[in-house]
Design a protein around this motif. Structure first.
Motif, PDB file in Angstrom:
ATOM      1  N   PHE A  58      -7.026   7.933   7.905  1.00  0.00           N
ATOM      2  CA  PHE A  58      -5.479   8.145   7.639  1.00  0.00           C
ATOM      3  C   PHE A  58      -4.757   8.806   6.757  1.00  0.00           C
ATOM      4  CE2 PHE A  58      -4.786   5.335  11.367  1.00  0.00           C
ATOM      5  CZ  PHE A  58      -4.286   5.777  12.218  1.00  0.00           C
ATOM      6  N   ALA A  59      -5.788   8.715   5.401  1.00  0.00           N
ATOM      7  CA  ALA A  59      -5.449   8.868   3.980  1.00  0.00           C
ATOM      8  C   ALA A  59      -5.416  10.187   3.820  1.00  0.00           C
ATOM      9  CB  ALA A  59      -6.328   8.463   3.215  1.00  0.00           C
ATOM     10  N   ARG A  60      -6.242  11.089   5.378  1.00  0.00           N
ATOM     11  CA  ARG A  60      -6.440  12.095   4.855  1.00  0.00           C
ATOM     12  C   ARG A  60      -6.170  13.541   5.954  1.00  0.00           C
ATOM     13  NH1 ARG A  60     -13.162  12.501   4.101  1.00  0.00           N
ATOM     14  NH2 ARG A  60     -12.858  12.334   2.086  1.00  0.00           N
ATOM     15  N   SER A  61      -4.874  12.126   7.027  1.00  0.00           N
ATOM     16  CA  SER A  61      -4.257  13.042   7.575  1.00  0.00           C
ATOM     17  C   SER A  61      -3.138  14.114   7.072  1.00  0.00           C
ATOM     18  CB  SER A  61      -3.320  12.081   8.155  1.00  0.00           C
ATOM     19  OG  SER A  61      -2.094  12.570   9.752  1.00  0.00           O
ATOM     20  N   ARG A  62      -2.679  15.105   8.191  1.00  0.00           N
ATOM     21  CA  ARG A  62      -1.748  15.842   7.802  1.00  0.00           C
ATOM     22  C   ARG A  62      -0.277  15.400   7.281  1.00  0.00           C
ATOM     23  NH1 ARG A  62      -1.300  20.419  12.311  1.00  0.00           N
ATOM     24  NH2 ARG A  62       0.532  21.150  10.363  1.00  0.00           N
ATOM     25  N   HIS A  63      -0.564  15.119   7.997  1.00  0.00           N
ATOM     26  CA  HIS A  63       1.234  13.707   8.337  1.00  0.00           C
ATOM     27  C   HIS A  63       1.409  13.223   7.477  1.00  0.00           C
ATOM     28  CE1 HIS A  63       1.815  15.556  12.226  1.00  0.00           C
ATOM     29  NE2 HIS A  63       0.653  15.299  12.302  1.00  0.00           N
ATOM     30  N   GLN A  64       2.834  13.299   5.963  1.00  0.00           N
ATOM     31  CA  GLN A  64       2.703  12.479   5.567  1.00  0.00           C
ATOM     32  C   GLN A  64       2.654  11.116   5.780  1.00  0.00           C
ATOM     33  OE1 GLN A  64       6.922  11.918   3.763  1.00  0.00           O
ATOM     34  NE2 GLN A  64       6.464  13.039   1.556  1.00  0.00           N
ATOM     35  N   VAL A  65       3.813  10.861   6.640  1.00  0.00           N
ATOM     36  CA  VAL A  65       4.398   9.429   6.764  1.00  0.00           C
ATOM     37  C   VAL A  65       3.237   8.836   7.163  1.00  0.00           C
ATOM     38  CG1 VAL A  65       4.496  10.191   9.737  1.00  0.00           C
ATOM     39  CG2 VAL A  65       5.808   8.428   8.821  1.00  0.00           C
ATOM     40  N   PHE A  66       2.262   9.007   7.460  1.00  0.00           N
ATOM     41  CA  PHE A  66       0.751   7.806   8.063  1.00  0.00           C
ATOM     42  C   PHE A  66      -0.088   8.178   6.289  1.00  0.00           C
ATOM     43  CE2 PHE A  66       1.231   9.337  11.706  1.00  0.00           C
ATOM     44  CZ  PHE A  66       0.828   8.175  12.770  1.00  0.00           C
ATOM     45  N   ARG A  67      -0.101   9.379   5.622  1.00  0.00           N
ATOM     46  CA  ARG A  67      -0.536   9.017   4.051  1.00  0.00           C
ATOM     47  C   ARG A  67       0.426   8.141   3.600  1.00  0.00           C
ATOM     48  NH1 ARG A  67      -0.441  14.331   4.503  1.00  0.00           N
ATOM     49  NH2 ARG A  67       1.110  14.702   2.351  1.00  0.00           N
ATOM     50  N   LYS A  68       1.531   7.788   3.423  1.00  0.00           N
ATOM     51  CA  LYS A  68       2.764   6.755   3.020  1.00  0.00           C
ATOM     52  C   LYS A  68       2.834   6.270   3.421  1.00  0.00           C
ATOM     53  CE  LYS A  68       7.158   8.017   3.762  1.00  0.00           C
ATOM     54  NZ  LYS A  68       8.462   8.926   3.850  1.00  0.00           N
ATOM     55  N   THR A  69       2.788   5.624   4.672  1.00  0.00           N
ATOM     56  CA  THR A  69       2.189   4.400   5.404  1.00  0.00           C
ATOM     57  C   THR A  69       1.166   3.498   5.244  1.00  0.00           C
ATOM     58  OG1 THR A  69       4.148   4.845   6.713  1.00  0.00           O
ATOM     59  CG2 THR A  69       2.504   3.065   7.163  1.00  0.00           C
ATOM     60  N   LEU A  70      -0.255   4.304   4.654  1.00  0.00           N
ATOM     61  CA  LEU A  70      -0.936   3.925   4.392  1.00  0.00           C
ATOM     62  C   LEU A  70      -0.916   3.063   2.981  1.00  0.00           C
ATOM     63  CD1 LEU A  70      -4.287   3.644   5.880  1.00  0.00           C
ATOM     64  CD2 LEU A  70      -4.693   5.282   3.921  1.00  0.00           C
ATOM     65  N   ALA A  71      -0.195   4.177   2.524  1.00  0.00           N
ATOM     66  CA  ALA A  71      -0.349   3.715   0.092  1.00  0.00           C
ATOM     67  C   ALA A  71       0.284   2.820   0.527  1.00  0.00           C
ATOM     68  CB  ALA A  71      -0.012   4.578   0.055  1.00  0.00           C
ATOM     69  N   MET A  72       1.727   1.902   1.344  1.00  0.00           N
ATOM     70  CA  MET A  72       2.248   0.600   0.986  1.00  0.00           C
ATOM     71  C   MET A  72       0.703  -0.354   1.451  1.00  0.00           C
ATOM     72  SD  MET A  72       5.542   1.646   3.520  1.00  0.00           S
ATOM     73  CE  MET A  72       6.189   3.046   2.850  1.00  0.00           C
ATOM     74  N   ARG A  73       0.081  -0.405   2.140  1.00  0.00           N
ATOM     75  CA  ARG A  73      -0.700  -1.818   2.622  1.00  0.00           C
ATOM     76  C   ARG A  73      -1.721  -2.152   1.097  1.00  0.00           C
ATOM     77  NH1 ARG A  73      -3.280  -1.478   8.553  1.00  0.00           N
ATOM     78  NH2 ARG A  73      -4.835  -2.955   7.378  1.00  0.00           N
ATOM     79  N   THR A  74      -2.292  -3.355   1.033  1.00  0.00           N
ATOM     80  CA  THR A  74      -2.435  -3.453  -0.647  1.00  0.00           C
ATOM     81  C   THR A  74      -4.312  -3.733  -0.269  1.00  0.00           C
ATOM     82  OG1 THR A  74      -1.734  -5.619   0.555  1.00  0.00           O
ATOM     83  CG2 THR A  74      -0.301  -4.101  -1.046  1.00  0.00           C
ATOM     84  N   ASP A  75      -4.956  -3.941   0.906  1.00  0.00           N
ATOM     85  CA  ASP A  75      -5.745  -3.924   1.751  1.00  0.00           C
ATOM     86  C   ASP A  75      -6.885  -2.986   1.693  1.00  0.00           C
ATOM     87  OD1 ASP A  75      -4.950  -2.905   3.740  1.00  0.00           O
ATOM     88  OD2 ASP A  75      -6.197  -3.962   4.828  1.00  0.00           O
ATOM     89  N   LEU A  76      -6.531  -1.469   0.886  1.00  0.00           N
ATOM     90  CA  LEU A  76      -7.523  -0.390   0.906  1.00  0.00           C
ATOM     91  C   LEU A  76      -8.864  -0.285  -0.068  1.00  0.00           C
ATOM     92  CD1 LEU A  76      -4.847   2.301   0.330  1.00  0.00           C
ATOM     93  CD2 LEU A  76      -5.112   0.586   3.191  1.00  0.00           C
ATOM     94  N   CYS A  77      -9.867   0.616   0.865  1.00  0.00           N
ATOM     95  CA  CYS A  77     -11.133   0.810   0.209  1.00  0.00           C
ATOM     96  C   CYS A  77     -10.602   1.543  -1.373  1.00  0.00           C
ATOM     97  CB  CYS A  77     -12.003   1.376   0.961  1.00  0.00           C
ATOM     98  SG  CYS A  77     -11.603   2.775   1.512  1.00  0.00           S
ATOM     99  N   GLU A  78     -11.859   1.610  -2.402  1.00  0.00           N
ATOM    100  CA  GLU A  78     -11.927   2.516  -2.702  1.00  0.00           C
ATOM    101  C   GLU A  78     -11.327   4.084  -2.521  1.00  0.00           C
ATOM    102  OE1 GLU A  78     -14.112   3.220  -6.840  1.00  0.00           O
ATOM    103  OE2 GLU A  78     -14.665   1.994  -5.650  1.00  0.00           O
ATOM    104  N   GLU A  79     -12.094   4.553  -1.808  1.00  0.00           N
ATOM    105  CA  GLU A  79     -12.493   5.983  -1.015  1.00  0.00           C
ATOM    106  C   GLU A  79     -10.600   6.372  -0.654  1.00  0.00           C
ATOM    107  OE1 GLU A  79     -14.550   9.127   1.584  1.00  0.00           O
ATOM    108  OE2 GLU A  79     -15.013   7.091   1.828  1.00  0.00           O
ATOM    109  N   ALA A  80     -10.065   5.297   0.399  1.00  0.00           N
ATOM    110  CA  ALA A  80      -8.700   5.599   0.440  1.00  0.00           C
ATOM    111  C   ALA A  80      -8.038   5.794  -0.377  1.00  0.00           C
ATOM    112  CB  ALA A  80      -8.161   4.658   1.155  1.00  0.00           C
ATOM    113  N   VAL A  81      -7.919   4.668  -1.495  1.00  0.00           N
ATOM    114  CA  VAL A  81      -7.098   4.496  -2.994  1.00  0.00           C
ATOM    115  C   VAL A  81      -6.631   6.319  -3.434  1.00  0.00           C
ATOM    116  CG1 VAL A  81      -6.426   3.475  -5.034  1.00  0.00           C
ATOM    117  CG2 VAL A  81      -6.744   2.285  -3.289  1.00  0.00           C
ATOM    118  N   GLY A  82      -8.300   6.924  -3.972  1.00  0.00           N
ATOM    119  CA  GLY A  82      -8.794   8.157  -4.593  1.00  0.00           C
ATOM    120  C   GLY A  82      -7.867   8.680  -4.281  1.00  0.00           C
ATOM    121  N   ILE A  83      -7.948   9.017  -2.282  1.00  0.00           N
ATOM    122  CA  ILE A  83      -7.826  10.114  -1.930  1.00  0.00           C
ATOM    123  C   ILE A  83      -6.241  10.345  -1.799  1.00  0.00           C
ATOM    124  CG2 ILE A  83      -7.382  10.812   0.040  1.00  0.00           C
ATOM    125  CD1 ILE A  83     -10.061  10.211   1.007  1.00  0.00           C
TER     126      ILE A  83
END
Length: 221
Positions: A58-83
């Motif tokens: 989801f962090a690599r999705s072409r769709h901003q809405v998924f990347r933005k929503t994912l960024a709202m979560r506080t349980d992300l792995c280090e790789e996802a946060v870095g992306i």
């Protein structure tokens, strides 16, 4: 399939946001998003249980809405946060700064340099915010920069002293709340003739409890 290629951008966006949509089809649909918009989250993605690989996808999705929503979560792995920290969208990077407990310091400093909204205060208080970036803001010509930086615990003592003598009341008050003010200096600030400095010193969280009671007694509270 027909709706996925509808000429209306909002229709395509609604199709993309469906929970049961095939991931391959989702990534094939073109949708335009407002880069600086803070709204339009995918509600199910906020609560969905995601593996680390799902988060990265989801962090690599072409769709901003998924990347933005994912960024709202506080349980992300280090790789996802870095992306997400390197995302092309300002809205995504902003949510990383506002929501992620492990947001990288370089990103916090970069966003806080230009972002003027209320969350800027929280960025300065983030455990990863670089002391040198806070010091640069504390020496800015803009009082809005100085006031948000004034309480950062990493400021050099000479910078805090300069802020305690600032021309702007709010800056002096904020500087007096800085947890790095030495205890002996904090005691002298409590006797200041400047109401702004006095108010900040009384609100300093490093103030000994005994002294807090003394301040309250002197105020008749």
């Amino acid at each position: 399939m027909a709706l996925a290629h509808d000429p209306d951008n909002e229709v395509r966006a609604a199709v993309v946001a469906r929970l049961d949509l095939d991931p391959v089809l989702r990534e094939s649909v073109s949708v335009a998003y407002d880069d600086r918009s803070g709204g339009n989250a995918v509600e199910w993605l906020l609560d969905e249980e995601l593996s680390a690989s799902d988060q990265v996808a989801f962090a690599r999705s072409r769709h901003q809405v998924f990347r933005k929503t994912l960024a709202m979560r506080t349980d992300l792995c280090e790789e996802a946060v870095g992306i997400l920290a390197g995302d092309e969208s300002f809205a995504v990077r902003l949510f990383v700064c506002e929501r992620q407990p492990d947001a990288p310091g370089w990103l916090l400093a970069r966003v806080a340099a230009d972002w003027k909204s209320y969350s800027r205060w929280d960025m300065l208080a983030h455990k990863n915010f670089p002391a040198d970036a806070a010091t640069a803001l504390a020496r800015s010509d803009d009082p809005r920069d100085r006031v948000v930086a004034a309480a950062h615990p990493g400021l050099p003592w000479e910078t805090i002293e300069a802020l305690l003598a600032d021309d702007t009341d709010h800056v002096r008050t904020r500087a007096a709340t800085n947890p790095s003010v030495p205890s002996h200096r904090l005691m002298t600030l409590l006797t200041s003739d400047d109401p702004a400095v006095l108010a900040g010193a009384a609100a300093n969280r490093t103030l000994p409890v005994v002294t807090m009671y003394q301040v309250l007694d002197q105020a008749g509270l």
